[in-house]
Motif scaffolding. Structure first.
Motif, PDB file in Angstrom:
ATOM      1  N   ASN A  86     -12.060 -29.371 -22.061  1.00  0.00           N
ATOM      2  CA  ASN A  86     -10.581 -29.636 -22.618  1.00  0.00           C
ATOM      3  C   ASN A  86      -9.920 -28.809 -24.771  1.00  0.00           C
ATOM      4  N   GLU A  87     -11.257 -29.904 -24.925  1.00  0.00           N
ATOM      5  CA  GLU A  87     -11.218 -29.777 -26.547  1.00  0.00           C
ATOM      6  C   GLU A  87     -12.171 -28.624 -26.879  1.00  0.00           C
ATOM      7  N   LYS A 126     -19.892 -35.044 -15.499  1.00  0.00           N
ATOM      8  CA  LYS A 126     -19.361 -33.481 -15.048  1.00  0.00           C
ATOM      9  C   LYS A 126     -17.803 -34.371 -16.013  1.00  0.00           C
ATOM     10  N   ASN A 127     -17.657 -35.277 -15.977  1.00  0.00           N
ATOM     11  CA  ASN A 127     -16.313 -35.970 -17.174  1.00  0.00           C
ATOM     12  C   ASN A 127     -16.638 -35.451 -18.751  1.00  0.00           C
ATOM     13  N   LEU A 128     -18.173 -35.756 -18.702  1.00  0.00           N
ATOM     14  CA  LEU A 128     -18.294 -35.255 -20.677  1.00  0.00           C
ATOM     15  C   LEU A 128     -17.743 -33.466 -20.578  1.00  0.00           C
ATOM     16  N   PHE A 138     -23.451 -42.364 -10.115  1.00  0.00           N
ATOM     17  CA  PHE A 138     -22.984 -42.175 -11.517  1.00  0.00           C
ATOM     18  C   PHE A 138     -23.103 -41.395 -12.628  1.00  0.00           C
ATOM     19  N   MET A 139     -24.779 -40.781 -12.822  1.00  0.00           N
ATOM     20  CA  MET A 139     -25.330 -39.662 -13.703  1.00  0.00           C
ATOM     21  C   MET A 139     -24.561 -38.575 -13.211  1.00  0.00           C
ATOM     22  N   GLU A 140     -23.933 -38.307 -12.483  1.00  0.00           N
ATOM     23  CA  GLU A 140     -23.452 -36.612 -12.326  1.00  0.00           C
ATOM     24  C   GLU A 140     -22.615 -36.626 -12.476  1.00  0.00           C
ATOM     25  N   ASN A 141     -21.534 -37.185 -11.938  1.00  0.00           N
ATOM     26  CA  ASN A 141     -19.834 -37.910 -12.433  1.00  0.00           C
ATOM     27  C   ASN A 141     -19.606 -38.369 -13.998  1.00  0.00           C
ATOM     28  N   LYS A 201     -13.685 -41.053 -12.204  1.00  0.00           N
ATOM     29  CA  LYS A 201     -13.502 -41.144 -13.297  1.00  0.00           C
ATOM     30  C   LYS A 201     -15.216 -41.981 -13.131  1.00  0.00           C
ATOM     31  N   THR A 202     -15.425 -42.088 -14.367  1.00  0.00           N
ATOM     32  CA  THR A 202     -16.785 -43.320 -14.459  1.00  0.00           C
ATOM     33  C   THR A 202     -16.644 -44.361 -16.270  1.00  0.00           C
ATOM     34  N   ILE A 203     -17.095 -45.584 -15.148  1.00  0.00           N
ATOM     35  CA  ILE A 203     -16.704 -46.631 -16.830  1.00  0.00           C
ATOM     36  C   ILE A 203     -18.394 -46.221 -18.061  1.00  0.00           C
ATOM     37  N   SER A 204     -17.605 -46.905 -18.879  1.00  0.00           N
ATOM     38  CA  SER A 204     -18.820 -46.304 -19.854  1.00  0.00           C
ATOM     39  C   SER A 204     -19.861 -46.856 -19.969  1.00  0.00           C
TER      40      SER A 204
END
Length: 355
Positions: free
Chosen positions: A337-338, A329-331, A323-326, A176-179
């Motif tokens: 899922n949506e 990926k989280n996005l 960070f950019m990669e993760n 998970k990453t921060i905003s």
């Protein structure tokens, strides 16, 4: 019903015997009134939709097949207007399924026949024949076409949902990453981020050869895809990089994962160490350069090497590529899922309404 194409009887039909054929009317750019109705002109890009208009004198069409002067064929299930380079084919048996089936059959007939030198005109259309499956009366079997396309659509939807589920299984392991607003950002020169910055090569439209190689130009739509060509000589082929429109739709920026031919109106931004996700993250930021340029002020080779963009930094004041990669990926995980959730709710609602 047996949906195997090979086990069907097929027959050639003159297109003019199957359809009512009409032609659009000429409407030059300065006379077009901005509105909300798609205006179709000749071209592959954006399926020929040039802009949205409201000119009342232009006839409207819908639920029909269009063939333009270059032999581009599309089914259109929406209300549209078109110019005099478009022929519109309609009949009472056309719907989204039968229309798309027939479009594919027409494409097989017209493949490699038409080009800028040999254009598609009404006399050509009147001579054109299309091979279609037939019923027991030797007439076009629209019922079969309908069921075949519906079945193919269901197959593709199932494949896509399985693909999404597999992607979710892979992405759920992503840290998970921060905003974005919690990260510190600093400026970096493009020439320090990308190891290879190179403009594409000029290739006049008249010199395009039929083929299946994507041709990327300075259009801001369809990820810059302008055509498919077969030119092998005097072209520049790139892949797995970012393209930046340096004229035309200045600043339009897209990640291109596949091999393509680049026009001289785009510049390649490449770093072999970047993966898909890093490229996608950075391309969204590079596209902001379009805010300071215009059609009359292009991003030339000299200017681009002086340009800077803001990127999230790590503790060493370097671009935080991890960070950019993760983050991307989280996005992706969130969006997929949506999609599955909305698809599930739509299916559930449809099932209840049919009870």
């Amino acid at each position: 019903m047996n949906l195997d194409l090979k086990n069907r009887e097929w027959k050639e039909f003159p297109v003019k015997s199957l359809f009512n054929i009409e032609r659009g009317t000429r409407l030059i750019i300065r006379n077009r009134i901005s509105g909300n109705i798609p205006f179709v002109t000749a071209g592959f890009q954006n399926q020929g939709v040039a802009e949205l208009i409201q000119n009342k004198e232009q006839k409207s069409f819908s639920n029909s097949i269009t063939i333009d002067m270059f032999g581009n064929v599309f089914y259109r299930n929406y209300n549209f207007k078109c110019d005099d380079n478009i022929h519109v084919l309609t009949n009472s048996n056309i719907n989204e399924n039968t229309g798309n089936f027939i479009v594919n059959c027409i494409k097989k007939t017209t493949k490699d026949i038409f080009s800028y030198g040999k254009q598609f005109r009404l006399k050509t259309l009147e001579r054109l024949k299309v091979l279609l499956p037939i019923n027991e009366k030797s007439k076009p079997d629209y019922k079969f076409m309908q069921q075949y396309m519906r079945h193919k659509k269901q197959e593709k939807q199932k494949e896509y949902q399985e693909f999404i589920q597999n992607r979710l299984n892979q992405l759920k392991k992503t840290p998970k990453t921060i905003s974005l607003d919690q990260k510190e950002w600093i400026e970096f020169l493009l020439k320090d981020i990308f190891t290879d910055i190179q403009r594409g090569k000029r290739l006049k439209k008249a010199d395009h050869k039929k083929g299946n190689q994507p041709y990327i130009s300075s259009t801001g739509s369809n990820k810059g895809l302008d055509n498919y060509i077969g030119n092998k000589e005097k072209v520049r082929v790139f892949e797995n990089c970012i393209t930046l429109a340096n004229s035309g739709s200045v600043g339009a920026c897209f990640y291109q994962p596949y091999s393509f031919v680049a026009s001289d109106h785009v510049t390649k931004l490449e770093n072999n160490e970047f993966d898909k996700y890093t490229n996608l993250f950075i391309s969204s930021l590079v596209s902001r350069l379009g805010e300071k340029y215009s059609f009359n002020r292009e991003i030339n080779d000299k200017r681009i090497k002086k340009e800077k963009i803001l990127l999230p930094r790590n503790e060493n004041n370097e671009p935080d590529y991890e960070f950019m990669e993760n983050y991307m990926k989280n996005l992706e995980y969130k969006k997929l899922n949506e999609y599955l959730k909305s698809k599930s709710e739509l299916t559930s609602s449809s099932s209840k309404s049919s009870i």
